[in-house]
Write a protein that holds these residues in place. Structure first.
Motif, PDB file in Angstrom:
ATOM      1  N   UNK A   5      38.445  12.492 -41.032  1.00  0.00           N
ATOM      2  CA  UNK A   5      38.286  13.933 -40.848  1.00  0.00           C
ATOM      3  C   UNK A   5      39.088  14.425 -39.649  1.00  0.00           C
ATOM      4  N   UNK A   6      39.075  13.641 -38.583  1.00  0.00           N
ATOM      5  CA  UNK A   6      39.843  14.019 -37.389  1.00  0.00           C
ATOM      6  C   UNK A   6      41.341  13.972 -37.684  1.00  0.00           C
ATOM      7  N   UNK A   7      41.790  12.901 -38.309  1.00  0.00           N
ATOM      8  CA  UNK A   7      43.212  12.725 -38.624  1.00  0.00           C
ATOM      9  C   UNK A   7      43.729  13.846 -39.522  1.00  0.00           C
ATOM     10  N   UNK A   8      42.924  14.229 -40.515  1.00  0.00           N
ATOM     11  CA  UNK A   8      43.348  15.238 -41.480  1.00  0.00           C
ATOM     12  C   UNK A   8      43.102  16.674 -41.004  1.00  0.00           C
ATOM     13  N   UNK A   9      42.438  16.838 -39.866  1.00  0.00           N
ATOM     14  CA  UNK A   9      42.202  18.166 -39.303  1.00  0.00           C
ATOM     15  C   UNK A   9      41.381  19.078 -40.182  1.00  0.00           C
ATOM     16  N   UNK A  10      40.437  18.498 -40.904  1.00  0.00           N
ATOM     17  CA  UNK A  10      39.636  19.260 -41.863  1.00  0.00           C
ATOM     18  C   UNK A  10      38.915  20.436 -41.199  1.00  0.00           C
ATOM     19  N   UNK A  11      38.414  20.243 -40.000  1.00  0.00           N
ATOM     20  CA  UNK A  11      37.594  21.278 -39.370  1.00  0.00           C
ATOM     21  C   UNK A  11      38.284  21.985 -38.207  1.00  0.00           C
ATOM     22  N   UNK A  12      39.559  21.714 -37.975  1.00  0.00           N
ATOM     23  CA  UNK A  12      40.209  22.248 -36.770  1.00  0.00           C
ATOM     24  C   UNK A  12      40.186  23.770 -36.700  1.00  0.00           C
ATOM     25  N   UNK A  13      40.158  24.468 -37.820  1.00  0.00           N
ATOM     26  CA  UNK A  13      40.097  25.929 -37.815  1.00  0.00           C
ATOM     27  C   UNK A  13      38.693  26.468 -38.044  1.00  0.00           C
ATOM     28  N   UNK A  14      37.710  25.561 -38.144  1.00  0.00           N
ATOM     29  CA  UNK A  14      36.339  25.995 -38.438  1.00  0.00           C
ATOM     30  C   UNK A  14      35.366  25.686 -37.316  1.00  0.00           C
TER      31      UNK A  14
END
Length: 125
Positions: free
Chosen positions: A45-54
């Protein structure tokens, strides 16, 4: 005596070589335990930036909801505190995931349909 010693050494060497060949012929990884499955999920999840804008990953907590022979079911919840904000009496669910023990495959529970989907970061951002 020399002959017996050579035969014994040859048998030991042969046994070691056969063990190495068998180990290499079975490349299946060992099934993940709960900690390894959670580490894999968090790293992914960190690598893919799933939540970076949330939401900051520092403001979520991971919990285990289900453990089966096939997978671990994890829930991500908002962490409400002075640093992250929100009502400290609540911890809303952000998402749910399954991490499969043998394959390391990750699934995501699509909240609208309620169906498990293969993890696909492009569809989740």
């Amino acid at each position: 005596m020399n002959h017996i010693l050579r035969v014994a050494v040859a048998a030991v060497v042969t046994g070691v070589l056969v063990s190495l060949i068998v180990a290499q012929a079975d490349p299946r990884p060992h099934p993940l335990d709960e900690d390894a499955a959670l580490d894999l999920l968090g790293h992914t999840l960190k690598h893919d930036g799933i939540y970076k804008n949330r939401i900051s990953l520092n403001c979520v907590t991971y919990g285990t909801e289900e453990t089966t022979e096939a997978y671990f079911g994890f829930v991500l919840r908002e962490n409400h505190n002075a640093k992250c904000g929100g009502d400290p009496e609540t911890s809303p669910v952000v998402d749910r995931y399954r991490v499969y023990r043998k394959s390391g495959k990750i699934e995501w529970l699509e909240p609208v349909s309620g169906n498990w989907q293969p993890y696909n970061p492009a569809k989740m951002k």
